[in-house]
Design a protein around this motif. Structure first.
Motif: not given
Length: 427
Positions: A210-216, A248-253, A309-313
């Motif tokens: 899933n988009s939880i994997n950092i490589s993706r 929300f992986g796409n927005l995080t990227a 991850r977005i919150e962390a940013l």
């Protein structure tokens, strides 16, 4: 590259370990200890897509992976373009559906497959992932036929389009597909529970795609640079990015790209009626509602996994929270948006329709808008044809699998049922 667990910062890993492990303790997400900045963004944007992407990923990974290896992984993964299509005077679509499964997730899934093949050697691995539509196909095709890797894909019964299902549930071999009697959030919960179960996690050498994997996630950073590179130089700092958002992986990227120095003015988190994040941004209250099925089914997520991850940013002062706004687009306006795009000469689908509608509501005269086209309209053939009243031709990728037999098994949404299935099938 050093990363830490957002739920347990004492757990620190390198990139290879984060890719192989997927999640940290307490189901925590891995997050970079530092995000590097780019010295000369204009020079980087002048380079070809793959050369630029290898440089971006090399900068993120540091000295952990040598430049030639990163370049090889990128060239094996990114074998298709990400063109920017002009829709109107100041609005563009970033078309991310030119890969083998006609969806943006081809970028991340194929890069992850390259990473695991590089890092795992001959170690046996089980990939367990949940999909609300496009992830399943991208992961299935990225890992299909790879030695020593089994893939189990969970998807909500009756909540993905028939063609989406055909694209990944007809492969067989090392790809195992499971139809769950529940919604996507129930599928995500099963994935998380599996990582807490020793028999599955250790016995089957569990990982997640899933988009939880950092490589993706890191792979997806690259196509935002490609989007801005295709804009006229004078428009780059005016760019407003509208991301159709589910997990929300796409927005995080996109926001990591901004952190690295990519000139993006601001972001819009565009959701359907599953609007946990827009409501949170407005009220400060995190209150997920039960998930509702919509035309933009890949975004039918009420508890997005990547939001921490977005919150962390924001928390670590990489970005100002004011750069992000949210918007909710209901079913009626989704259909209106798809019709409007068609009137402009651009055939699209509901997910992009959500992002386009949110963008058109927000964009100012001095801004340039980019909304993400995350999937080919033919993947939502029935919905698009119903909205537009005109036929949508099937591209070869879909036509080839349209008449194949679905190979999935069906289980209820209990963890006991999934565990029994996995140990029987893979144990």
């Amino acid at each position: 590259m050093e990363l830490f667990n957002l739920k347990d910062p004492s757990e620190q890993v390198n990139f290879a370990q984060a890719v192989k492990q997927g999640l940290g303790k307490q189901q925590g997400l891995f997050f970079p200890k530092t995000i590097p900045s780019i010295d000369d963004v204009d020079a980087l944007l002048a380079k070809p897509f793959n050369e630029r992407s290898a440089e971006i990923l090399g900068l993120l990974l540091g000295d952990e992976v040598d430049a030639d290896t990163v370049s090889g992984m990128v060239n094996n993964a990114f074998q298709f373009p990400a063109p920017l299509a002009k829709v109107s005077e100041n609005i563009y679509s970033l078309e991310l559906f030119h890969g083998p499964t006609l969806a943006f997730k081809d970028f991340g899934a194929r890069f992850m497959a390259q990473c695991l093949s590089t890092f795992s050697k001959d170690e046996k691995i089980t990939i367990l992932t949940a999909t609300s539509g496009d992830t399943g196909a991208a992961v299935a095709h990225a890992f299909y036929g790879l030695d020593n890797i089994n893939v189990v894909i969970l998807y909500p019964k009756g909540m993905i389009s028939p063609l989406q299902e055909k694209l990944f549930c007809t492969l067989g071999g090392n790809i195992h597909t499971v139809e769950v009697e529940g919604d996507f959030d129930a599928c995500q919960a099963l994935v998380k529970n599996s990582f807490d179960d020793t028999d599955i996690r250790e016995g089957l050498h569990l990982n997640s795609a899933n988009s939880i994997n950092i490589s993706r996630l890191l792979a997806q950073v690259c196509y935002y640079f490609e989007a801005i590179a295709q804009l006229p130089v004078g428009d780059r700092a005016k760019a407003v990015i509208s991301v159709p958002s589910g997990n929300f992986g796409n927005l995080t990227a996109a926001m990591i790209a901004k952190t690295m120095g990519l000139p993006i003015k601001r972001f819009i988190a565009s959701t359907n009626v599953n609007d946990t994040v827009p409501r949170y941004l407005e009220t400060g209250e995190w209150s997920p509602n039960p998930t509702v099925a919509t035309l933009s089914n890949a975004m039918d997520v009420s508890a997005p996994n990547n939001w921490p991850r977005i919150e962390a940013l924001f928390e670590f002062d990489y970005l100002d929270k004011a750069l992000l706004s949210g918007d909710r687009v209901d079913e009626e306006y989704t259909q209106i948006a798809v019709k409007k795009l068609n009137e402009l000469g651009y055939v699209s689908e509901p997910h992009a329709g959500v992002a386009y509608k949110a963008l058109s509501r927000s964009i100012e005269d001095d801004e340039v808008g980019i909304f993400l086209g995350t999937a080919h309209p033919a993947k939502f053939k029935e919905s698009v044809e119903n909205i537009l009243g005109t036929p949508v031709a099937l591209p070869k990728e879909l036509a080839d699998c349209a008449n194949k037999t679905i190979l999935s098994e069906t289980i209820d949404s209990s963890f006991e049922s999934l565990k029994a299935y996995m140990l029987k099938t893979l144990g």
